[in-house]
Scaffold this motif. Structure first.
Motif, PDB file in Angstrom:
ATOM      1  N   GLY A  60       0.818  -1.202   0.000  1.00  0.00           N
ATOM      2  CA  GLY A  60       0.000   0.000   0.000  1.00  0.00           C
ATOM      3  C   GLY A  60       0.855   1.257   0.000  1.00  0.00           C
ATOM      4  O   GLY A  60       0.571   2.227  -0.724  1.00  0.00           O
ATOM      5  N   ALA A  61       1.937   1.257   0.806  1.00  0.00           N
ATOM      6  CA  ALA A  61       2.846   2.406   0.842  1.00  0.00           C
ATOM      7  C   ALA A  61       3.549   2.580  -0.500  1.00  0.00           C
ATOM      8  O   ALA A  61       3.703   3.700  -1.009  1.00  0.00           O
ATOM      9  N   LEU A  62       3.981   1.457  -1.108  1.00  0.00           N
ATOM     10  CA  LEU A  62       4.659   1.523  -2.407  1.00  0.00           C
ATOM     11  C   LEU A  62       3.747   2.103  -3.476  1.00  0.00           C
ATOM     12  O   LEU A  62       4.126   3.043  -4.199  1.00  0.00           O
ATOM     13  N   TYR A  63       2.522   1.576  -3.577  1.00  0.00           N
ATOM     14  CA  TYR A  63       1.609   2.046  -4.618  1.00  0.00           C
ATOM     15  C   TYR A  63       1.164   3.487  -4.357  1.00  0.00           C
ATOM     16  O   TYR A  63       0.976   4.263  -5.300  1.00  0.00           O
ATOM     17  N   GLY A  64       1.019   3.861  -3.087  1.00  0.00           N
ATOM     18  CA  GLY A  64       0.673   5.242  -2.786  1.00  0.00           C
ATOM     19  C   GLY A  64       1.766   6.206  -3.210  1.00  0.00           C
ATOM     20  O   GLY A  64       1.499   7.268  -3.791  1.00  0.00           O
ATOM     21  N   PHE A  65       3.026   5.841  -2.934  1.00  0.00           N
ATOM     22  CA  PHE A  65       4.165   6.670  -3.336  1.00  0.00           C
ATOM     23  C   PHE A  65       4.231   6.799  -4.855  1.00  0.00           C
ATOM     24  O   PHE A  65       4.436   7.909  -5.393  1.00  0.00           O
ATOM     25  N   LEU A  66       4.045   5.675  -5.544  1.00  0.00           N
ATOM     26  CA  LEU A  66       4.112   5.709  -7.007  1.00  0.00           C
ATOM     27  C   LEU A  66       2.969   6.530  -7.599  1.00  0.00           C
ATOM     28  O   LEU A  66       3.175   7.305  -8.549  1.00  0.00           O
ATOM     29  N   GLU A 243      11.880  -2.938  -6.129  1.00  0.00           N
ATOM     30  CA  GLU A 243      11.001  -1.914  -5.547  1.00  0.00           C
ATOM     31  C   GLU A 243      11.815  -0.886  -4.764  1.00  0.00           C
ATOM     32  O   GLU A 243      11.601   0.328  -4.902  1.00  0.00           O
ATOM     33  N   ILE A 244      12.754  -1.358  -3.954  1.00  0.00           N
ATOM     34  CA  ILE A 244      13.578  -0.446  -3.156  1.00  0.00           C
ATOM     35  C   ILE A 244      14.411   0.453  -4.064  1.00  0.00           C
ATOM     36  O   ILE A 244      14.481   1.678  -3.872  1.00  0.00           O
ATOM     37  N   GLY A 245      15.037  -0.158  -5.078  1.00  0.00           N
ATOM     38  CA  GLY A 245      15.853   0.625  -6.003  1.00  0.00           C
ATOM     39  C   GLY A 245      15.041   1.657  -6.751  1.00  0.00           C
ATOM     40  O   GLY A 245      15.488   2.799  -6.945  1.00  0.00           O
ATOM     41  N   LEU A 246      13.829   1.287  -7.158  1.00  0.00           N
ATOM     42  CA  LEU A 246      13.013   2.235  -7.917  1.00  0.00           C
ATOM     43  C   LEU A 246      12.523   3.379  -7.029  1.00  0.00           C
ATOM     44  O   LEU A 246      12.388   4.510  -7.498  1.00  0.00           O
ATOM     45  N   LEU A 247      12.246   3.111  -5.753  1.00  0.00           N
ATOM     46  CA  LEU A 247      11.841   4.190  -4.848  1.00  0.00           C
ATOM     47  C   LEU A 247      12.968   5.211  -4.690  1.00  0.00           C
ATOM     48  O   LEU A 247      12.731   6.429  -4.711  1.00  0.00           O
ATOM     49  N   ILE A 248      14.213   4.724  -4.527  1.00  0.00           N
ATOM     50  CA  ILE A 248      15.352   5.644  -4.423  1.00  0.00           C
ATOM     51  C   ILE A 248      15.549   6.377  -5.747  1.00  0.00           C
ATOM     52  O   ILE A 248      15.798   7.593  -5.779  1.00  0.00           O
ATOM     53  N   GLU A 249      15.429   5.636  -6.859  1.00  0.00           N
ATOM     54  CA  GLU A 249      15.564   6.254  -8.174  1.00  0.00           C
ATOM     55  C   GLU A 249      14.526   7.364  -8.369  1.00  0.00           C
ATOM     56  O   GLU A 249      14.848   8.464  -8.838  1.00  0.00           O
ATOM     57  N   ALA A 250      13.285   7.079  -8.010  1.00  0.00           N
ATOM     58  CA  ALA A 250      12.218   8.064  -8.191  1.00  0.00           C
ATOM     59  C   ALA A 250      12.469   9.311  -7.357  1.00  0.00           C
ATOM     60  O   ALA A 250      12.224  10.440  -7.804  1.00  0.00           O
ATOM     61  N   THR A 251      12.982   9.128  -6.128  1.00  0.00           N
ATOM     62  CA  THR A 251      13.273  10.276  -5.274  1.00  0.00           C
ATOM     63  C   THR A 251      14.374  11.140  -5.878  1.00  0.00           C
ATOM     64  O   THR A 251      14.267  12.377  -5.917  1.00  0.00           O
ATOM     65  N   LEU A 252      15.450  10.506  -6.364  1.00  0.00           N
ATOM     66  CA  LEU A 252      16.556  11.262  -6.965  1.00  0.00           C
ATOM     67  C   LEU A 252      16.128  11.931  -8.267  1.00  0.00           C
ATOM     68  O   LEU A 252      16.553  13.056  -8.563  1.00  0.00           O
ATOM     69  N   LEU A 253      15.284  11.259  -9.051  1.00  0.00           N
ATOM     70  CA  LEU A 253      14.824  11.875 -10.293  1.00  0.00           C
ATOM     71  C   LEU A 253      13.887  13.045 -10.018  1.00  0.00           C
ATOM     72  O   LEU A 253      13.825  13.993 -10.801  1.00  0.00           O
TER      73      LEU A 253
END
Length: 288
Positions: A60-66, A243-253
């Motif tokens: 739920g946290a992952l999909y909410g962030f995305l 998932e972890i890598g993409l969350l960090i990637e999304a934050t940096l982007l």
């Protein structure tokens, strides 16, 4: 039992069993043309319920962030009309669909009983994820302006991947489709990092942000791919490394987008000053 043929979302297949006192032997046989990781866990009903709640909260946290990032980039595209924001929103949306498919949420909730769709949907979405990510990178780095031949090869790479996947589906060769999807994913991992290195060497705008972001994202994708192939040990961390890598990637982007907007604002302010001030005398001109 027909009820046991459908996995629980985020959990896989759950079998309720009772063991008599003493040694018990359990035999499991599984066959599939896909790469298959088959972790077996014995837990009490209470532990299973706790684990299921934890899975629901984390997904739920992952999909909410995305979804928040997708909405953010869609609004930036609506306001700035820069296609890179739209491409990034599509890239994130594709990853979300891929995650829904390979975690079992799709088969359990969205297309229950559609076994033929489930056979190929993950593989097609892996290909689509790579293509949308590569397209975003090409647009964000403006390859059509800085490296036209490279931009052309990106288009050929994506079109060729889809053509081969379509051919594998038409002849119903799931094994070839799986091989293509995972090979394509590995090329995508190294290709994105190579584009980041190219951007840094060409001193393109926000290049270091882009390289740092894709390095995290692609490292996570590589770990998950190798864990599913059986090259790396399979556990919760290696399986969810993407998932972890993409969350960090999304934050940096997101920081890269902010930097990009700030550069554009400075350029606009400079242009406005040059339009109002005489560069020789430093005095206001007639337009001012």
């Amino acid at each position: 039992d027909a009820r046991l043929q459908r996995p629980v979302a985020g959990m896989g297949y759950l079998f309720e069993v009772e063991f008599a006192p003493g040694p018990t032997a359990i035999y499991v046989r599984a066959a599939t043309p896909d790469p298959l990781s088959l972790p077996l866990v014995l837990m009490t009903a209470q532990d299973a319920d706790t684990h299921r709640h934890w899975q629901n909260y984390t997904y739920g946290a992952l999909y909410g962030f995305l979804l928040a990032l997708i909405a953010y980039n869609a609004l930036l595209y609506a306001g700035l009309r820069e296609r890179s924001h739209l491409d990034y929103a599509v890239y994130l949306g594709t990853f979300m669909l891929l995650n829904v498919a390979y975690t079992g949420h799709g088969y359990a909730l969205l297309w229950p009983g559609a076994g033929d769709l489930q056979r190929y949907v993950i593989l097609v979405l892996m290909l689509l994820f790579g293509c949308t990510g590569t397209r975003f990178a090409a647009r964000f780095l403006a390859l059509h302006r800085h490296a036209p031949p490279l931009a052309r090869w990106v288009r050929i790479y994506c079109a060729g991947g889809f053509a081969l996947m379509l051919a594998a589906i038409l002849v119903d060769r799931q094994d070839l489709a799986a091989l293509l999807a995972f090979v394509f994913a590995l090329f995508f991992v190294f290709g994105m990092v190579a584009l980041g290195v190219f951007a840094v060497r060409q001193r393109l705008d926000a290049a270091w942000y882009f390289l740092a972001a894709v390095a995290w994202g692609m490292c996570g994708a590589l770990v998950t791919n190798l864990a599913v192939w059986g090259v790396l040990p399979y556990n919760a961390w290696t399986y969810r490394a993407l998932e972890i890598g993409l969350l960090i990637e999304a934050t940096l982007l997101a920081l890269a987008v902010t930097h990009h907007v700030r550069v554009q604002q400075r350029a606009r302010q400079t242009a406005e000053e040059l339009a109002r001030i005489d560069p020789l005398t430093g005095l206001f001109n007639r337009r001012a």
